[in-house]
Write an enzyme that holds these catalytic residues in place. Sequence first.
Site, PDB file in Angstrom:
ATOM      1  N   LYS A   1      38.200  50.488  26.115  1.00 16.59           N
ATOM      2  CA  LYS A   1      37.540  49.613  26.940  1.00 16.59           C
ATOM      3  C   LYS A   1      36.244  50.629  27.347  1.00 16.59           C
ATOM      4  O   LYS A   1      36.808  51.856  28.100  1.00 16.59           O
ATOM      5  CB  LYS A   1      38.404  49.190  28.110  1.00 16.59           C
ATOM      6  CG  LYS A   1      37.645  48.138  29.019  1.00 16.59           C
ATOM      7  CD  LYS A   1      38.563  47.477  29.963  1.00 16.59           C
ATOM      8  CE  LYS A   1      38.032  46.218  30.752  1.00 16.59           C
ATOM      9  NZ  LYS A   1      38.883  45.799  31.645  1.00 16.59           N
TER      10      LYS A   1
ATOM     11  N   SER B   1      38.658  40.615  31.701  1.00 21.96           N
ATOM     12  CA  SER B   1      37.522  41.427  31.517  1.00 21.96           C
ATOM     13  C   SER B   1      37.435  42.242  30.334  1.00 21.96           C
ATOM     14  O   SER B   1      36.505  42.575  29.997  1.00 21.96           O
ATOM     15  CB  SER B   1      36.993  42.255  32.649  1.00 21.96           C
ATOM     16  OG  SER B   1      38.217  43.244  32.851  1.00 21.96           O
TER      17      SER B   1
ATOM     18  N   SER C   1      43.271  41.130  33.288  1.00 19.56           N
ATOM     19  CA  SER C   1      42.209  41.346  32.161  1.00 19.56           C
ATOM     20  C   SER C   1      42.665  42.061  30.888  1.00 19.56           C
ATOM     21  O   SER C   1      41.812  42.036  29.878  1.00 19.56           O
ATOM     22  CB  SER C   1      41.223  42.469  32.846  1.00 19.56           C
ATOM     23  OG  SER C   1      40.399  41.967  33.531  1.00 19.56           O
TER      24      SER C   1
HETATM   25  N1  GLN Z   1      39.526  38.154  36.284  1.00 17.69           N
HETATM   26  C1  GLN Z   1      39.889  38.691  37.556  1.00 17.69           C
HETATM   27  C2  GLN Z   1      38.776  39.365  38.221  1.00 17.69           C
HETATM   28  O1  GLN Z   1      37.669  38.887  37.936  1.00 17.69           O
HETATM   29  C3  GLN Z   1      40.823  40.153  36.796  1.00 17.69           C
HETATM   30  C4  GLN Z   1      39.843  41.117  36.456  1.00 17.69           C
HETATM   31  C5  GLN Z   1      40.608  42.374  35.839  1.00 17.69           C
HETATM   32  O2  GLN Z   1      41.893  42.223  35.828  1.00 17.69           O
HETATM   33  N2  GLN Z   1      39.632  43.525  35.867  1.00 17.69           N
HETATM   34  O3  GLN Z   1      38.734  40.009  39.103  1.00 17.69           O
END
Ligand code: GLN
Length: 496
Positions: A84, A159, A183
């Site tokens: 990532k 994400s 994410s």
């Molecule tokens: N969807 C959550 C957020 O927008 C989690 C994102 C993540 O785990 N990086 O913060």
Amino acid sequence: MTTTAAFHPYQLSASEISKLVRSGEVKLSDLAEFYLDRTRSIAPRLNSHIYFDANSVESQISVLGERVKAGEDLPMAGVPVLVKDNICTRDMPTTCASRMLKNFRPTYDAFVVERLRKAGAIIFGKTNLDEFAMGSSNENSSFGPVYNPWDLTRVPGGSSGGSAAAVAADLAPVALGSDTGGSIRQPAAFCGVYGLKPTYGAVSRYGLISYASSLDQIGTFARSVIDTAMVYDVIASHDPRDSTSRRGSSPELINSLAHLKSGLKGLRIGIVTELFGSGLDESVNSSIRDAVRVFQSMGAEIHDVSVPSLRHSVSSYYLIATAEASANLARYDGIRFGHRTTEQVNQLKEVYKYSRQEGFGREVKQRIMLGTFALSSGYYDAYYGKATQMRRQIARDFNLAFERVDVLLSPVAPTTAFKIGEKIDDPLTMYLGDICTLGVNLAGLPAMSVPCGYDHQNLPIGMQLIGRPLSEKELLTTALAYENEVGSSLKRQPAL
Ligand code: GLN
């Protein structure tokens, strides 16, 4: 090795690849060529990659070839891995999918990347994500959205959408992601692959670009439980450069899983009642209920368990995560870090202002403002203070639940993958979709997304297994028993 119609290396697991490379049955150059071709033809259609360079792959395999010949201990010899793009790599850019970091080339590898290289893995490229890992759909990327390989009109989740989509489309057997509030698990569920979010502190965050440091955790995507264990074994070890990194010896899960006896006699599984409420798709519900019956047939005891404070997890998380983000992202000022405006300005303050205005996207700005507000002196107790109290309550409620059961089970997300554009203008609905995953990060627990079926549109569904701190072995054992039981009924390859 010949890549005839009957033999496709992409159908090999990471563990098989490593064995074949070490024994010399598969040539590194053939393997790399195969994945390079596949990436060239498929990655652009998914927009899963931010960076990919054949020369880098070739130079990695020439060094690796020598190490294989020298008989070095290489548990991941030749395994293509995607990373990532918020995890630092010394020979590739690391952008966080943000204009702010579009020219950033780290001078060092993240701890996890160091470990993978040492184990003989090939870093094949960097994957797309929501900007600074903020999002649940991968639509907040300055490189554009990622498309779900099961249906290109839908999101892959976020994400870590690029890593999930790429593993689902067989562009690499395994990938790394980061999970601050879901994410890894949510995109894994939307793309039909396994996603492991380890215990907070089990994997070093050194070289992970911070979003919300008390919640961030690096973890894995894979197409099987064994491959998940293989990568986890390599990346989970103590690192003095991350002060929250746990001590202890390396887990060696892969060996213990190899001796797994089938059956789950005596395992107590708790169904988290709060996460089966209204708003849950019927198809998700029925798939998970089927999985519960499978566990029961293997000898597990099933209990309903309540974790009452979870209903406050969305509000607590979005206060704590944005508060930490507002502090972490303050360093991008156009001087010490990040994009510098080219506007003609007279004051230092204006450099900051224009650089930040141009460098950050809409969602990131929104969160910095929310977090700054939550931390402001007049509101600190009412918002941030309350949220941290609630966080402790959530951890206590999980502890109580783990007095009654060994593993908790829930959906990963209330729905399957939604359409691109469907929720992007409605942040509240988007945030509420994270209800099943956030509590785990607030409490620092390990959890895993396990593919368990499909809805009527053939979109994958994932169930979530949650464990006590450092119980990755139990989680993987439970997931493997399930995989052994139903694995053959799960589809591997989305039509592209
Ligand atoms: N969807 C959550 C957020 O927008 C989690 C994102 C993540 O785990 N990086 O913060």
